[in-house]
Scaffold this active site. Structure first.
Site, mmCIF file in Angstrom:
data_model
loop_
_atom_site.group_PDB
_atom_site.id
_atom_site.type_symbol
_atom_site.label_atom_id
_atom_site.label_comp_id
_atom_site.label_asym_id
_atom_site.label_seq_id
_atom_site.Cartn_x
_atom_site.Cartn_y
_atom_site.Cartn_z
ATOM 1 N N HIS A 36 -39.249 -18.271 -38.638
ATOM 2 C CA HIS A 36 -38.360 -17.502 -37.750
ATOM 3 C C HIS A 36 -37.249 -16.783 -38.516
ATOM 4 O O HIS A 36 -36.991 -15.591 -38.269
ATOM 5 C CB HIS A 36 -37.777 -18.441 -36.700
ATOM 6 C CG HIS A 36 -36.794 -17.814 -35.781
ATOM 7 N ND1 HIS A 36 -37.104 -16.740 -34.963
ATOM 8 C CD2 HIS A 36 -35.479 -18.085 -35.533
ATOM 9 C CE1 HIS A 36 -36.038 -16.399 -34.262
ATOM 10 N NE2 HIS A 36 -35.030 -17.192 -34.589
ATOM 11 N N ASP A 93 -27.631 -23.881 -34.919
ATOM 12 C CA ASP A 93 -27.841 -22.455 -34.605
ATOM 13 C C ASP A 93 -26.542 -21.669 -34.788
ATOM 14 O O ASP A 93 -25.456 -22.245 -34.804
ATOM 15 C CB ASP A 93 -28.352 -22.320 -33.164
ATOM 16 C CG ASP A 93 -29.033 -20.983 -32.908
ATOM 17 O OD1 ASP A 93 -29.251 -20.226 -33.873
ATOM 18 O OD2 ASP A 93 -29.360 -20.700 -31.743
HETATM 19 FE FE1 N7H Z 1 -33.129 -17.180 -33.755
HETATM 20 N N1 N7H Z 1 -34.278 -21.871 -33.398
HETATM 21 O O1 N7H Z 1 -33.642 -22.816 -33.046
HETATM 22 O O2 N7H Z 1 -35.419 -21.974 -33.813
HETATM 23 N N2 N7H Z 1 -32.651 -18.819 -34.844
HETATM 24 N N3 N7H Z 1 -33.727 -18.368 -32.227
HETATM 25 N N4 N7H Z 1 -33.440 -15.507 -32.590
HETATM 26 N N5 N7H Z 1 -32.399 -15.985 -35.223
HETATM 27 C C1 N7H Z 1 -32.023 -18.813 -36.069
HETATM 28 O O3 N7H Z 1 -28.984 -18.906 -38.907
HETATM 29 C C2 N7H Z 1 -33.906 -19.737 -32.237
HETATM 30 C C3 N7H Z 1 -33.862 -15.494 -31.297
HETATM 31 C C4 N7H Z 1 -32.367 -14.591 -35.212
HETATM 32 O O4 N7H Z 1 -30.079 -14.273 -41.148
HETATM 33 C C5 N7H Z 1 -31.879 -20.150 -36.547
HETATM 34 O O5 N7H Z 1 -28.300 -19.367 -36.896
HETATM 35 C C6 N7H Z 1 -34.395 -20.164 -30.936
HETATM 36 C C7 N7H Z 1 -34.066 -14.143 -30.850
HETATM 37 C C8 N7H Z 1 -31.709 -14.111 -36.418
HETATM 38 O O6 N7H Z 1 -31.236 -16.013 -41.759
HETATM 39 C C9 N7H Z 1 -32.423 -20.977 -35.598
HETATM 40 C C10 N7H Z 1 -34.480 -19.042 -30.157
HETATM 41 C C11 N7H Z 1 -33.757 -13.329 -31.932
HETATM 42 C C12 N7H Z 1 -31.373 -15.235 -37.138
HETATM 43 C C13 N7H Z 1 -32.937 -20.133 -34.522
HETATM 44 C C14 N7H Z 1 -34.072 -17.917 -30.968
HETATM 45 C C15 N7H Z 1 -33.336 -14.210 -33.005
HETATM 46 C C16 N7H Z 1 -31.812 -16.390 -36.369
HETATM 47 C C17 N7H Z 1 -31.284 -20.582 -37.885
HETATM 48 C C18 N7H Z 1 -34.917 -18.888 -28.737
HETATM 49 C C19 N7H Z 1 -33.799 -11.828 -32.035
HETATM 50 C C20 N7H Z 1 -30.651 -15.272 -38.479
HETATM 51 C C21 N7H Z 1 -29.821 -20.837 -37.839
HETATM 52 C C22 N7H Z 1 -34.904 -19.852 -27.863
HETATM 53 C C23 N7H Z 1 -34.786 -11.104 -31.562
HETATM 54 C C24 N7H Z 1 -31.637 -15.130 -39.625
HETATM 55 C C25 N7H Z 1 -28.972 -19.608 -37.906
HETATM 56 C C26 N7H Z 1 -30.920 -15.130 -40.956
HETATM 57 C C27 N7H Z 1 -31.617 -17.693 -36.768
HETATM 58 C C28 N7H Z 1 -33.671 -20.555 -33.392
HETATM 59 C C29 N7H Z 1 -34.057 -16.623 -30.518
HETATM 60 C C30 N7H Z 1 -32.883 -13.771 -34.237
HETATM 61 C C31 N7H Z 1 -32.430 -22.485 -35.710
HETATM 62 C C32 N7H Z 1 -34.755 -21.557 -30.489
HETATM 63 C C33 N7H Z 1 -34.541 -13.711 -29.462
HETATM 64 C C34 N7H Z 1 -31.444 -12.659 -36.783
#
Ligand code: N7H
Length: 498
Positions: A342, A196
């Protein structure tokens, strides 16, 4: 705001543009004690020298990088470098408690997260919110460190500044949340197991030479910092989307809005779902081939557990691709990456016209909290009800405008089953579904989970949620000059007012 002085990163708190170095982190949510605002502002003056600037945070990361390089060259183990970081941010109620009543120009911040969190907006179930986040919270002090001991030492130093435990104490703790990176090889991975914090926007003249996505330029500073070029107000999407303009008080320059979310994750339930809905990967397993459950997990997120984007390596994980940002989605196709994945929901890249995502970018600074899944939870395929075993993500992100950033992303992209909008994809997809990780809404389903084109329009029903919001608040993270001249009490005579 008049034409601002050129950006000096010494003025910006370190978590915003660089990120505080951390293995352990505490979020200390506080209230200014009733009748103590003036004394609190005096204490703040002693606290400000502890606040980590962007320059200091950058320097720490550089020291780590150099140290690792040197240790590798000399074949020695990497020495532990002691480090601690401190930042502070205030809610609207906190600003008012300090007598700062100017309108920040951001209605979502002005109203606070509780007003924004319900079913008609972010979509939270407020009955499962931690009651502490329904109380008045004036601010958050966040402390990071490379070990629990260093963290505790810095926390003690801060407690002394605000006279905690003495009759003249100026703050009250509302609640605290403690995060830590996961152990061993899971370091940097959140609790579902995915790497992440990888994709972050590069900021103009701050992240020199970094362009993360082909065809995208670094984002203007004003997408993150108030009062800078690009902080032009709310952009309502549509064919003629234009920023509506915004007026900021002078002290807001180089500050940023922090959206904090306390997100519980149901890890055994998520894993059980993947196991129960494996994708077809055929019978022959070559080394490195994923299981059907692993392939499904990767397609729900848009990246494999290593971080490798499925768009670049659709059939198997490849850790060599872990940090790659240089990919665009094929607008006409979800074979490589589902429209609802996501990362495609939260940064649709080429699914929208060039430049349309710039204003929506956020800088994420989350950390995992809670223990590893126990053997008993694994066996039961259910999270324990023991509050000590609660786990998840302390999600934090920065932007200059909540209505363009976090709030918009959650409400209009993740929770919107019709986003990304219909295009000429084959087969045609009119309703991609909600974000399977953070989306809220009905139906709880998506299409395109399978890379098999014949099966790609099949609906995947998720049933239960695996990410449960348990609280949060919107904060304003002021610049260091604003902390000194507008937030803390006036120091020496003749000091400069913003
Ligand atoms: Fe997310 N996950 O583990 O599934 N997120 N996220 N997120 N997220 C991203 O690029 C995760 C949450 C964004 O530019 C990755 O860091 C989990 C909220 C954005 O390609 C993974 C939770 C919000 C990106 C996860 C969570 C976002 C992103 C890929 C909650 C906003 C970048 C690794 C528990 C409302 C997208 C990375 C891009 C990436 C996960 C929450 C937003 C693995 C588990 C609440 C903008």
């Amino acid at each position: 705001m008049a034409t601002p002085r050129p950006l000096d990163i010494n003025d910006v708190q370190g978590d915003i543009l660089e990120g505080l170095g951390k293995k352990n982190q505490i979020f200390f949510f506080f209230r200014v004690k009733a009748g103590q605002a003036s004394n609190f502002r005096d204490d703040l003056r002693s606290f400000i020298p502890l606040v980590t600037t962007t320059t200091q945070a950058k320097k720490f990361h550089q020291t780590i990088k150099d140290g690792k390089k040197q240790a590798t060259e000399q074949g020695k183990p990497f020495p532990l470098i002691e480090n601690s970081g401190v930042n502070v941010a205030f809610s609207k109620k906190g600003l008012v408690a300090l007598g700062i009543t100017d309108n920040t120009g951001d209605p979502i911040f002005e109203n606070g997260m509780l007003a924004d969190a319900g079913p008609s907006s972010l979509g939270d179930d407020l009955t499962v919110w931690d009651p502490n986040f329904k109380k008045d919270i004036h601010g958050v002090i966040t402390v990071t460190a490379n070990s629990k001991i260093v963290l505790e030492r810095t926390v003690d130093q801060i407690k002394r500044i605000f006279h905690v435990g003495r009759p003249d104490v100026t703050i009250e703790e509302v609640t605290r949340l403690v995060g830590q990176v996961r152990p061993g090889a899971e370091d940097g991975h959140e609790h579902f197991g995915f790497n992440d914090g990888l994709s972050q926007p590069a900021v103009q003249n701050v992240d020199a030479g970094v362009i993360s996505e082909p065809g995208e330029n670094p984002i203007p500073q004003g997408v993150v910092l108030l009062g800078r070029e690009g902080d032009d107000g709310l952009v309502v999407p549509g064919p003629n989307a234009q920023p509506q303009g915004v007026t900021r008080p002078p002290w807001a320059l180089d500050g940023s809005f922090l959206a904090f979310r306390y997100l519980k994750q149901l890890v055994p339930e998520f894993n059980a779902f993947l196991e129960a809905h494996p994708l077809d990967v055929g019978n022959a397993h070559a080394p490195g081939d994923p299981t059907g459950a692993e392939l499904l997990g990767a397609r729900l997120v848009g990246r494999w557990k290593s971080g490798a984007p499925v768009d670049l390596t659709p059939l198997r994980d490849n850790p060599a691709f872990a940090t790659r940002q240089d990919f665009r989605f094929d607008q006409a196709n979800q074979e490589r990456c589902p429209f609802a994945a996501h990362i495609r929901k939260t940064n649709p890249r080429s699914d929208l016209p060039a430049g349309a995502t710039t204003i929506r970018r956020i800088i994420r600074r989350g950390i995992a909290f809670g223990p590893e899944v126990t053997d008993e939870e694994k066996r039961a395929k259910r999270s324990s009800n023991d509050p000590k075993l609660e786990r998840g993500l302390l999600f934090a992100c920065y932007q200059s405008n909540l209505g363009n950033g976090f709030h918009f992303m959650q409400e209009s992209w993740a929770n919107n089953k019709a986003f990304p909008p219909e295009n000429s994809s084959v087969p045609l997809v009119s309703t991609p579904g909600i974000d399977p990780i953070i989306g809220v809404g009905e139906p709880r389903s998506m299409v395109g989970a399978s890379p098999d084109l014949a099966a790609s329009n099949q609906t995947l029903d998720f049933g239960a949620k695996w990410v449960i919001p348990r609280g949060g608040e919107y904060f304003f993270s002021p610049s260091i000059p604003a902390l000194k001249s507008r937030f803390a009490s006036p120091g020496r005579p003749g000091h400069h007012e913003l």
